[in-house]
Design a protein around this motif. Structure first.
Motif, PDB file in Angstrom:
ATOM      1  N   LEU A 156      -0.026   8.928 -13.580  1.00 40.60           N
ATOM      2  CA  LEU A 156      -0.738   7.699 -13.887  1.00 40.60           C
ATOM      3  C   LEU A 156      -0.893   6.924 -12.593  1.00 40.60           C
ATOM      4  O   LEU A 156       0.008   6.897 -11.768  1.00 40.60           O
ATOM      5  CB  LEU A 156       0.066   6.833 -14.860  1.00 40.60           C
ATOM      6  N   GLU A 184       1.825  -7.663  -9.520  1.00 37.48           N
ATOM      7  CA  GLU A 184       3.195  -7.229  -9.252  1.00 37.48           C
ATOM      8  C   GLU A 184       3.927  -6.791 -10.511  1.00 37.48           C
ATOM      9  O   GLU A 184       4.793  -5.935 -10.483  1.00 37.48           O
ATOM     10  CB  GLU A 184       3.932  -8.375  -8.581  1.00 37.48           C
ATOM     11  N   HIS A 185       3.562  -7.370 -11.646  1.00 41.82           N
ATOM     12  CA  HIS A 185       4.342  -7.132 -12.855  1.00 41.82           C
ATOM     13  C   HIS A 185       3.971  -5.852 -13.561  1.00 41.82           C
ATOM     14  O   HIS A 185       4.645  -5.425 -14.465  1.00 41.82           O
ATOM     15  CB  HIS A 185       4.140  -8.292 -13.845  1.00 41.82           C
ATOM     16  N   VAL A 186       2.879  -5.254 -13.104  1.00 45.06           N
ATOM     17  CA  VAL A 186       2.321  -4.139 -13.870  1.00 45.06           C
ATOM     18  C   VAL A 186       2.580  -2.800 -13.228  1.00 45.06           C
ATOM     19  O   VAL A 186       2.616  -1.786 -13.892  1.00 45.06           O
ATOM     20  CB  VAL A 186       0.793  -4.337 -14.052  1.00 45.06           C
ATOM     21  N   THR A 187       2.740  -2.767 -11.912  1.00 46.45           N
ATOM     22  CA  THR A 187       2.732  -1.486 -11.224  1.00 46.45           C
ATOM     23  C   THR A 187       3.896  -0.611 -11.620  1.00 46.45           C
ATOM     24  O   THR A 187       5.002  -1.052 -11.832  1.00 46.45           O
ATOM     25  CB  THR A 187       2.761  -1.698  -9.702  1.00 46.45           C
ATOM     26  N   ASP A 188       3.623   0.677 -11.673  1.00 45.47           N
ATOM     27  CA  ASP A 188       4.605   1.703 -11.983  1.00 45.47           C
ATOM     28  C   ASP A 188       5.502   1.954 -10.786  1.00 45.47           C
ATOM     29  O   ASP A 188       5.203   1.539  -9.691  1.00 45.47           O
ATOM     30  CB  ASP A 188       3.870   3.012 -12.287  1.00 45.47           C
ATOM     31  N   PRO A 189       6.568   2.685 -11.011  1.00 43.74           N
ATOM     32  CA  PRO A 189       7.388   3.077  -9.870  1.00 43.74           C
ATOM     33  C   PRO A 189       6.568   3.907  -8.877  1.00 43.74           C
ATOM     34  O   PRO A 189       5.734   4.702  -9.291  1.00 43.74           O
ATOM     35  CB  PRO A 189       8.481   3.953 -10.493  1.00 43.74           C
ATOM     36  N   PRO A 190       6.780   3.725  -7.615  1.00 42.54           N
ATOM     37  CA  PRO A 190       5.973   4.416  -6.618  1.00 42.54           C
ATOM     38  C   PRO A 190       6.366   5.882  -6.492  1.00 42.54           C
ATOM     39  O   PRO A 190       7.441   6.282  -6.899  1.00 42.54           O
ATOM     40  CB  PRO A 190       6.282   3.671  -5.328  1.00 42.54           C
ATOM     41  N   SER A 191       5.477   6.686  -5.935  1.00 42.97           N
ATOM     42  CA  SER A 191       5.774   8.082  -5.681  1.00 42.97           C
ATOM     43  C   SER A 191       5.608   8.327  -4.194  1.00 42.97           C
ATOM     44  O   SER A 191       5.298   7.425  -3.435  1.00 42.97           O
ATOM     45  CB  SER A 191       4.835   8.985  -6.462  1.00 42.97           C
ATOM     46  N   SER A 192       5.806   9.581  -3.754  1.00 38.81           N
ATOM     47  CA  SER A 192       5.733   9.854  -2.328  1.00 38.81           C
ATOM     48  C   SER A 192       4.310   9.595  -1.823  1.00 38.81           C
ATOM     49  O   SER A 192       4.123   9.184  -0.695  1.00 38.81           O
ATOM     50  CB  SER A 192       6.145  11.295  -2.070  1.00 38.81           C
ATOM     51  N   THR A 206      11.649   6.970  -5.126  1.00 41.72           N
ATOM     52  CA  THR A 206      11.640   7.288  -6.561  1.00 41.72           C
ATOM     53  C   THR A 206      10.473   8.196  -6.909  1.00 41.72           C
ATOM     54  O   THR A 206       9.375   8.048  -6.372  1.00 41.72           O
ATOM     55  CB  THR A 206      11.537   5.989  -7.371  1.00 41.72           C
ATOM     56  N   LYS A 207      10.712   9.116  -7.803  1.00 35.92           N
ATOM     57  CA  LYS A 207       9.675  10.038  -8.266  1.00 35.92           C
ATOM     58  C   LYS A 207       9.303   9.691  -9.704  1.00 35.92           C
ATOM     59  O   LYS A 207      10.024   9.000 -10.400  1.00 35.92           O
ATOM     60  CB  LYS A 207      10.166  11.493  -8.197  1.00 35.92           C
ATOM     61  N   TRP A 251      17.389   0.363  -9.511  1.00 34.66           N
ATOM     62  CA  TRP A 251      17.003  -0.290  -8.262  1.00 34.66           C
ATOM     63  C   TRP A 251      17.640  -1.673  -8.168  1.00 34.66           C
ATOM     64  O   TRP A 251      17.854  -2.189  -7.072  1.00 34.66           O
ATOM     65  CB  TRP A 251      15.486  -0.510  -8.204  1.00 34.66           C
ATOM     66  N   VAL A 295      -0.618  -2.794  -5.515  1.00 38.60           N
ATOM     67  CA  VAL A 295      -0.256  -4.137  -5.955  1.00 38.60           C
ATOM     68  C   VAL A 295      -1.310  -5.088  -5.415  1.00 38.60           C
ATOM     69  O   VAL A 295      -1.568  -5.127  -4.214  1.00 38.60           O
ATOM     70  CB  VAL A 295       1.141  -4.541  -5.434  1.00 38.60           C
ATOM     71  N   GLN A 333       6.748  17.125  -5.465  1.00 40.85           N
ATOM     72  CA  GLN A 333       7.288  16.058  -4.636  1.00 40.85           C
ATOM     73  C   GLN A 333       8.692  16.441  -4.254  1.00 40.85           C
ATOM     74  O   GLN A 333       9.369  17.143  -4.973  1.00 40.85           O
ATOM     75  CB  GLN A 333       7.334  14.752  -5.431  1.00 40.85           C
TER      76      GLN A 333
END
Lengths: 112, 238
Positions: A14, A20-28, B84-85, B181, A34, B133
């Motif tokens: 996704l 700021e309140h909506v974003t998902d956890p980041p990936s690599s 984080t993944k 976190w 944001v 990843q």
């Protein structure tokens, strides 16, 4: 219209364009942006293009409706099968069906 | 000068009958397409209402958590862990009617016999278990409830029944919970916010996405049939 499986077999993430309140956890490889008061329009447009057309691993793009309003022509003009784009409300901006691109298409179809 | 005999002949009664029958069939098709369209529209609107409700609940819980921990600072992107993944992945299921439905699955981290870590989701093909990843370095031990939680999918995926039996593997549970976190002991309100957002993702968000896609599909068919009806009506009128 049947899509070949190659069109979506790698799409599993996704992406989110929101405040700021909506974003998902980041990936690599960041699958989120944001947006705040200082974010430029070009940055938002670039992120939208990247998530929808640039990358092949995004299945759904969630975008706050008030941010979609800033790039409305791009969002309304998007017609690809994948990734799916969905406008969602944010903390300070509730969902307005009048501005939703899906509902605009519905009204256009009824209006013909 | 054109004579009557050289003009296009009027359709014979049986041709006109066929045209009318064709028109009736097309109108019936259009009616059933409209029925489907309105059903999907209703699903979409209902899903958006639920999204609003769930997200509002999540934002409210988040606001409560921020209010209660004023000394600590806001629960925001300052605490995001860049390593984080994804803990949720999308699965795309190919339906019998050539459409595709999106679902969301919980990701598990699987350790094979050699000790290397791969990621997979339940029901996916073998080629998808290759790591996309790099796994996060473990900084805190995963809680016991994660290790014991059964792996489940929110929606079935394609080819689930055609998969070969996987080799014996040790499951070490899903990726690290993003709540960590913010520390080990997080306020109840923050957990509640996470729960609201997760429920929104697994339920109404997916419903809205699938309903929106279905609307586009049916819209294209409606336009096609409408065009055919207009053509037929023009032919019948002439």
């Amino acid at each position: 219209m049947a899509l070949p499986q190659s069109a979506y077999k790698d799409r599993e993430f996704l992406a989110v364009i929101g405040d700021e309140h909506v974003t998902d956890p980041p990936s690599s490889q960041k699958n989120y942006l944001v947006v705040d008061a200082k974010t430029e329009l070009a940055t938002i447009e670039g992120a939208f293009e990247s998530f929808t057309r640039g990358r092949r691993d995004i299945a759904i793009v969630l975008i706050n409706q008030h941010i979609a309003d800033k790039i409305r022509p791009k969002v309304d003009g998007y017609a690809e099968a994948f990734p799916a784009v969905l406008e969602i409300p944010s903390k300070d901006h509730p969902y307005d069906p009048e501005r939703d691109s899906v509902m605009k298409r519905v009204r256009k179809l009824f209006g013909e | 000068m054109a004579t009557i005999s050289s003009l296009t002949p009027l359709p014979k009664p049986e041709d006109a009958g066929e045209v009318m029958a064709e028109l009736t069939t097309l109108h019936d098709q259009l009616d059933s397409l409209w029925e489907r369209y309105l059903a999907h529209l209703d699903e979409y609107q209902e899903a958006q209402k639920q999204i609003q409700k769930q997200l509002s609940s999540g934002f409210f819980s988040l606001a409560q958590a921020n209010f209660k921990s004023r000394d600590r600072g806001r629960y925001g992107q300052d605490y995001y862990d860049g390593r984080t993944k994804a803990s949720r992945r999308c699965g795309i299921r190919h339906n019998d009617d050539a459409s595709a439905t999106l679902g969301v699955e919980i990701v598990t981290v699987v350790v094979d016999e050699q000790g290397s870590t791969t990621k997979g989701t339940k029901g996916e093909n073998d080629e998808k278990t290759e790591p996309r990843q790099q796994p996060s370095p473990p900084s805190t031990p995963a809680p016991d409830d994660h290790a014991q939680r059964p792996v489940k999918s929110d929606a079935p995926t394609a080819n689930k029944q055609n998969e070969p039996a996987p080799p014996p593997q040790v499951s070490s549970g899903p990726p690290r919970d993003p709540l960590h976190w913010f520390g080990i002991l997080v306020p109840r309100e923050l957990r509640s916010a996470q729960s609201s957002f997760s429920c929104a993702l697994a339920g109404p968000l997916l419903d809205a996405v699938n309903a929106g896609r279905a609307l586009r599909g049916v819209e294209a068919e409606i336009r096609r049939v409408r065009k055919a009806v207009r053509r037929m009506e023009k032919a019948a009128g002439s």
